[in-house]
Write a protein that holds these residues in place. Sequence first.
Motif, short mmCIF file in Angstrom:
data_model
loop_
_atom_site.label_atom_id
_atom_site.label_comp_id
_atom_site.label_asym_id
_atom_site.label_seq_id
_atom_site.Cartn_x
_atom_site.Cartn_y
_atom_site.Cartn_z
N GLY A 136 0.82 -1.21 0.00
CA GLY A 136 0.00 0.00 0.00
C GLY A 136 0.85 1.26 0.00
O GLY A 136 0.35 2.33 0.36
N ARG A 137 2.12 1.16 -0.42
CA ARG A 137 3.03 2.31 -0.42
C ARG A 137 3.59 2.55 -1.83
O ARG A 137 3.66 1.65 -2.65
N GLU A 159 -10.90 1.68 3.78
CA GLU A 159 -10.42 0.60 4.62
C GLU A 159 -8.92 0.38 4.46
O GLU A 159 -8.35 -0.50 5.07
N GLY A 160 -8.25 1.21 3.63
CA GLY A 160 -6.83 1.07 3.41
C GLY A 160 -6.45 0.02 2.39
O GLY A 160 -5.29 -0.35 2.28
N ARG A 161 -7.43 -0.50 1.65
CA ARG A 161 -7.15 -1.49 0.61
C ARG A 161 -6.79 -0.79 -0.70
O ARG A 161 -7.38 0.24 -1.02
#
Length: 554
Positions: free
Chosen positions: A79-80, A115-117
């Motif tokens: 996720g970066r 949700e950070g997905r």
Amino acid sequence: MPDAPDFRRLFDSLLSPLLVLTPDFVIVEANRAYLTATRTDRSIVGRPVFEVFPDNPEDPTADGVANLRRSLETVVASGRTDTMALQRYDIPTAEEGVFAERYWSPVNAPVLDDEGRVTHVVHRVEDVTEFVHLRRVGREQRRAAADAQMRAEGMEIDLFVRAREIREVNEQLSRANAELDAAGRRLREEQRAKDRFIATLSHELRNPLAAATAATELLALDMPEGHPALAVLERQLGTLARMSNDLLDGTRAVTGRLELVREPVDVRSVVEGACADIRGLFAHDGRTLDVRLPGAPLLVDGDRLRLAQVLTNLLSNALKYTRPGGLTEVELVAGGGEARLTVRDDGIGFEPGQAEELFGVFMRAAPAGPDTPEGLGLGLAVARTVVELHQGRIGAHSDGPGKGATFTVALPVLASAVPRPPRPAARPVSPLLSVLIVEDNADLAATYHTLLERQGHRVTTVHTGADALAATESGSFDVVLCDLGLPDIDGYTVARRMRARPDGGRPRLIAVSGFSRGTDRALSRAAGFDAHLTKPLPLTDLLEFLEEPGEGAD
């Protein structure tokens, strides 16, 4: 306020080549700069990126696909953002099997949901092929100088491009935040307007319902021997009243504004009363309602009217989906610190996987048809909201279509408390009350007038707030039944002005209105009303209320 920007046009106009990929690396968008740099067109959208841009088969050392895949997988997994080293990644040309040598400076950045997905990956590149070629020109010293210059210029270009992108993104975020704030204000205003509309609609529906209900009761008095049409009217008016209540309460349930008036309540008496009220409807077409109750009180901390509404909605649901001659069973038991209410029918049932969906707004067990009467699909949604406000649970079960349905409500019981007893059945009332009816609906006013006179009361009827004030100025009344939505001044103003008089404390002021929200009741109390009754108001309830002068009905 200026029009919102066209973000697709903004994306397409960015100078940096940009490609948007799904987490499994399918191309979903590319801007013009990217299509130009890679000599492609929009036909690449919808295709896997490595199918569009394979490695050059003529270059055995080609590692562009492997490096890019590794970077994209890192972004999806972490996720970066991942910044790649300078890459050689040749691109296909228009000539079949021929590739053009290209060098790129890529950066891959994730797009995250709430949700950070990772929902997408933005692939940005800069074509640095010309800088690479400069290093190959001239002697080693010239190549070294050119290489150093290229790196410096590449860094300068990269810094410039990224600074510009950051500035553009910040500007876009600022505009988006402003638009979100404005949209939030619009949504809140729209919600308030919708609430006002639903409340007004409910009030307007309740006025003719109240008049028709009162007229039916008047007909029943005139025909003590009964008439089949009266039973039909009573059933259908009851259905309309429940639909009107569900319409208003369904909106409150969705918006989280359903209110409770709590007290120690004997659930057994609630079940008895609700079943008694609806038993006549079950008798129609030979249906049977079997009720089993415990021998001792079963107390919960709850709202008596709302709990009765839950059971009435469940019974109405059973009535809709149970065929003539069918059986509905109601059972109340105690155990495990809970009161457990079960409503079981042998009706049309439903698919087991559909159980949770039934409690959604506007959901029905089956489409409306000859065997399933029309309905709003709000009753079960309201029932769930009421039960959950009581810290309870409600669920549904069926073994399948045609095998009936079971609805179960579980409520936490009180360890010890004394419930307020339910009101007794209506008794003959005193004929000595002087009553003023303030109602702008002429049919309803005339019917209430006749019904109360038949009970021996002295009744005066007016249709405006001004006439109500004049009547109470010149005459003495024990009770004033006042509508809130009057054509000149509202009922709140009438109450305040009456209470402001030297003898303003004498008459008992009762608001009778289709407006029944908590805010409406609070306003009526603040204006000086002693009680707030909701239309349609059955005669038995009104007479029962009139003979208890010290009790409110808020």
